[in-house]
Design an enzyme around this catalytic site. Sequence first.
Site, PDB file in Angstrom:
ATOM      1  N   LYS A  32      18.501 -10.519 -13.666  1.00 51.92           N
ATOM      2  CA  LYS A  32      18.201 -11.767 -14.388  1.00 51.92           C
ATOM      3  C   LYS A  32      18.240 -11.586 -15.898  1.00 51.92           C
ATOM      4  CE  LYS A  32      18.023 -14.674 -12.335  1.00 51.92           C
ATOM      5  NZ  LYS A  32      19.262 -15.312 -11.798  1.00 51.92           N
ATOM      6  N   SER A  33      19.249 -10.863 -16.370  1.00 49.76           N
ATOM      7  CA  SER A  33      19.350 -10.636 -17.810  1.00 49.76           C
ATOM      8  C   SER A  33      20.734 -10.965 -18.366  1.00 49.76           C
ATOM      9  CB  SER A  33      19.019  -9.172 -18.121  1.00 49.76           C
ATOM     10  OG  SER A  33      19.930  -8.309 -17.458  1.00 49.76           O
ATOM     11  N   GLY A  34      21.519 -11.747 -17.611  1.00 49.54           N
ATOM     12  CA  GLY A  34      22.861 -12.091 -18.059  1.00 49.54           C
ATOM     13  C   GLY A  34      23.949 -11.315 -17.334  1.00 49.54           C
ATOM     14  N   HIS A  99      22.409  -2.450 -10.687  1.00 53.69           N
ATOM     15  CA  HIS A  99      21.066  -2.572 -11.262  1.00 53.69           C
ATOM     16  C   HIS A  99      20.348  -1.222 -11.228  1.00 53.69           C
ATOM     17  CE1 HIS A  99      21.265  -6.817 -11.772  1.00 53.69           C
ATOM     18  NE2 HIS A  99      21.075  -7.162 -10.519  1.00 53.69           N
ATOM     19  N   ARG A 121      17.473  -8.183 -21.555  1.00 57.14           N
ATOM     20  CA  ARG A 121      17.070  -9.468 -22.125  1.00 57.14           C
ATOM     21  C   ARG A 121      15.622  -9.375 -22.564  1.00 57.14           C
ATOM     22  NH1 ARG A 121      17.375 -14.918 -18.354  1.00 57.14           N
ATOM     23  NH2 ARG A 121      17.180 -16.521 -19.997  1.00 57.14           N
ATOM     24  N   SER A 129      12.657 -15.963 -15.639  1.00 52.92           N
ATOM     25  CA  SER A 129      13.866 -16.134 -14.841  1.00 52.92           C
ATOM     26  C   SER A 129      13.729 -15.439 -13.485  1.00 52.92           C
ATOM     27  CB  SER A 129      15.073 -15.575 -15.604  1.00 52.92           C
ATOM     28  OG  SER A 129      16.264 -15.784 -14.881  1.00 52.92           O
TER      29      SER A 129
END
Length: 290
Positions: A32-34, A99, A121, A129
Amino acid sequence: MWCQPAEIQAISAFQKHFQAKDSDIVVASIPKSGTTWLKALTFAIVNRHRFNISSKNYNNPLLTSNPHDLVPFFEYKVYEKNQVPDLSKLPEPRLFGTHIPFPSLFNSIKESNCKIIYICRNPFDTFVSSWHFSNKIKQGSSPQLTLEEAFEMYCKGIVGFGPFWTHMLGYWKESLETPNKVQFLKYEDLKGDINSHLKSIAKFLDCPFTLEEERQGVIEDIINLCSFKNMKGLEVNKSGKSIKNFDNKNLFSKGEIGDWVNHFSPGMVEKLSIVLEEKLCGSGLWFRPS
């Protein structure tokens, strides 16, 4: 790190069998960081001579395939279900995603000359997010986590592939020691000046934009092709599942910076700020609260 049993099996298979090539490119990230955006941008940059990058050219794979199918995760797709695929005949450069924290990457990646692009992020936004996403994918009678419950776990580092500070610092330190091998990006920086960052990424990947390409607007075409609005509106990203049992439509949330202010209490702001100060102190890595 924290991960699910199926992910542990896949990571084990990856560590045992993956053989890196010097031309490989790995897009690494905290969830969830782009990730989806960076995968799309990387694919477009590397393959811009193979596929016309105009958003009107429907032969471009990014218009008919989800970025996670074009840049598959080691742990979710390549070695899913403990399989051992033959990757030797994939066209080069091979693109993969992960990841997995840096210390757990297979030695052949660390010892090769392959490139790793890492994105993280602002932890404030990453938490919000992640909380929204985890509740969206809850199935059946699985109870949803309250904001407070999820926040306590997050501050303790109990989050997928976390603790998040260990994850970031692993790639951060490696990017300082081997900048020709690991490029470290922040989502906020990429969104704030995407033009300059795309030039930097292309140069890092040894396929820099030429002056003629810049004059022809190739960088702007890539930006438009991979924009949040364009990617979210594509039919392929509205249905289907490219990662495990996650609906593609849930992979595109708001993509905003600073949405955390709509969820954090003053006490939460103070607590997470203290965690960041303690965990990142002296590393040179920092994040603005907003």
